[in-house]
Design a protein around this motif. Structure first.
Motif, PDB file in Angstrom:
ATOM      1  N   ASP A 130      37.821  44.163  38.038  1.00  0.00           N
ATOM      2  CA  ASP A 130      39.123  44.470  38.603  1.00  0.00           C
ATOM      3  C   ASP A 130      39.206  45.939  39.004  1.00  0.00           C
ATOM      4  O   ASP A 130      38.500  46.791  38.461  1.00  0.00           O
ATOM      5  N   ASP A 131      40.097  46.220  39.919  1.00  0.00           N
ATOM      6  CA  ASP A 131      40.422  47.584  40.307  1.00  0.00           C
ATOM      7  C   ASP A 131      41.409  48.138  39.272  1.00  0.00           C
ATOM      8  O   ASP A 131      42.434  47.489  38.998  1.00  0.00           O
ATOM      9  N   ASN A 136      39.307  42.938  30.984  1.00  0.00           N
ATOM     10  CA  ASN A 136      39.712  43.002  32.392  1.00  0.00           C
ATOM     11  C   ASN A 136      38.460  42.843  33.248  1.00  0.00           C
ATOM     12  O   ASN A 136      37.622  43.717  33.304  1.00  0.00           O
ATOM     13  N   ALA A 172      42.209  39.054  35.219  1.00  0.00           N
ATOM     14  CA  ALA A 172      42.072  39.989  36.335  1.00  0.00           C
ATOM     15  C   ALA A 172      43.354  39.951  37.156  1.00  0.00           C
ATOM     16  O   ALA A 172      44.023  38.919  37.229  1.00  0.00           O
ATOM     17  N   SER A 173      43.677  41.066  37.784  1.00  0.00           N
ATOM     18  CA  SER A 173      44.900  41.127  38.588  1.00  0.00           C
ATOM     19  C   SER A 173      44.801  40.258  39.837  1.00  0.00           C
ATOM     20  O   SER A 173      45.812  39.787  40.345  1.00  0.00           O
ATOM     21  N   TRP A 174      43.593  40.026  40.334  1.00  0.00           N
ATOM     22  CA  TRP A 174      43.404  39.222  41.540  1.00  0.00           C
ATOM     23  C   TRP A 174      43.412  37.717  41.246  1.00  0.00           C
ATOM     24  O   TRP A 174      43.362  36.901  42.160  1.00  0.00           O
ATOM     25  N   ALA A 217      45.037  46.574  38.158  1.00  0.00           N
ATOM     26  CA  ALA A 217      45.254  46.102  36.781  1.00  0.00           C
ATOM     27  C   ALA A 217      46.496  46.760  36.185  1.00  0.00           C
ATOM     28  O   ALA A 217      47.304  46.090  35.531  1.00  0.00           O
TER      29      ALA A 217
END
Length: 183
Positions: free
Chosen positions: A109-110, A106, A78-80, A114
């Motif tokens: 995630d937004d 993913n 995940a990007s976070w 991403a």
């Protein structure tokens, strides 16, 4: 009465010593707490179907993508996720040297985040499934991101690595598991 009182006074101390001994043994037993066993090792990947991340060219991911005859690497990210950021350059390099497809899940995630994450750090994935609800990750037995799996050519989970990959984990776990999954 005096002997009974002494026994009652010693009982909490004895109970404490027993509990402390159990904790001491658990802490210093030499087992690695990062080695979380998975009940899915040797089993087929769970049934799931994930659409693609909006705005990326990679297709989504589903169970059908795992019975292609060769092993694959699956990474849940995940990007976070701060450790995912550290791990991504290693995944880019792993994809280059491993000679097998690398698929991504993913996790919660937004899509815009991403896309930015992959644009900044590189995109090693041939397929990326968007797991907006986290249901597929639960079915995969994910404890937290990042996690990496090796799936053999018949669609069975051969290895689960919990936490971010390191050069040592790639050399000592991932690549040997890929070699074993090829045979």
């Amino acid at each position: 009465m005096n002997a009974r009182f002494r026994l009652a006074a010693l009982l909490p101390v004895l109970l404490f010593l027993v509990i402390a001994g159990v904790f001491y043994t658990a802490i210093f037993s030499g087992s690695d707490p990062s080695k979380v066993p998975s009940a899915l090792i040797g089993r087929y990947v769970p049934e799931f179907e994930l659409g693609p991340v909006e705005g990326l060219d990679e297709p989504g991911l589903s169970t059908a993508d795992f019975a292609q005859g060769g092993p694959v690497i699956v990474n849940v990210w995940a990007s976070w996720c701060v450790p995912c950021r550290t791990e991504m350059p290693l995944l880019v390099e792993l994809q280059r040297v491993a000679g097998v497809p690398l698929y991504g899940i993913n996790y919660k995630d937004d899509p815009a985040a991403a896309r930015r994450f992959l644009a900044e750090l590189g995109n090693p994935f041939e397929r990326i499934g968007k797991d907006a609800t986290g249901r597929a990750a639960i079915d995969w037995g994910v404890y937290g991101v990042p996690e990496t799996y090796i799936v053999d050519g018949k669609g069975r989970i051969a290895l689960k690595h919990v936490g971010p990959l390191t050069p040592e984990a790639i050399a000592e776990e991932i690549l040997p598991a890929l070699r074993a999954a090829r045979s």
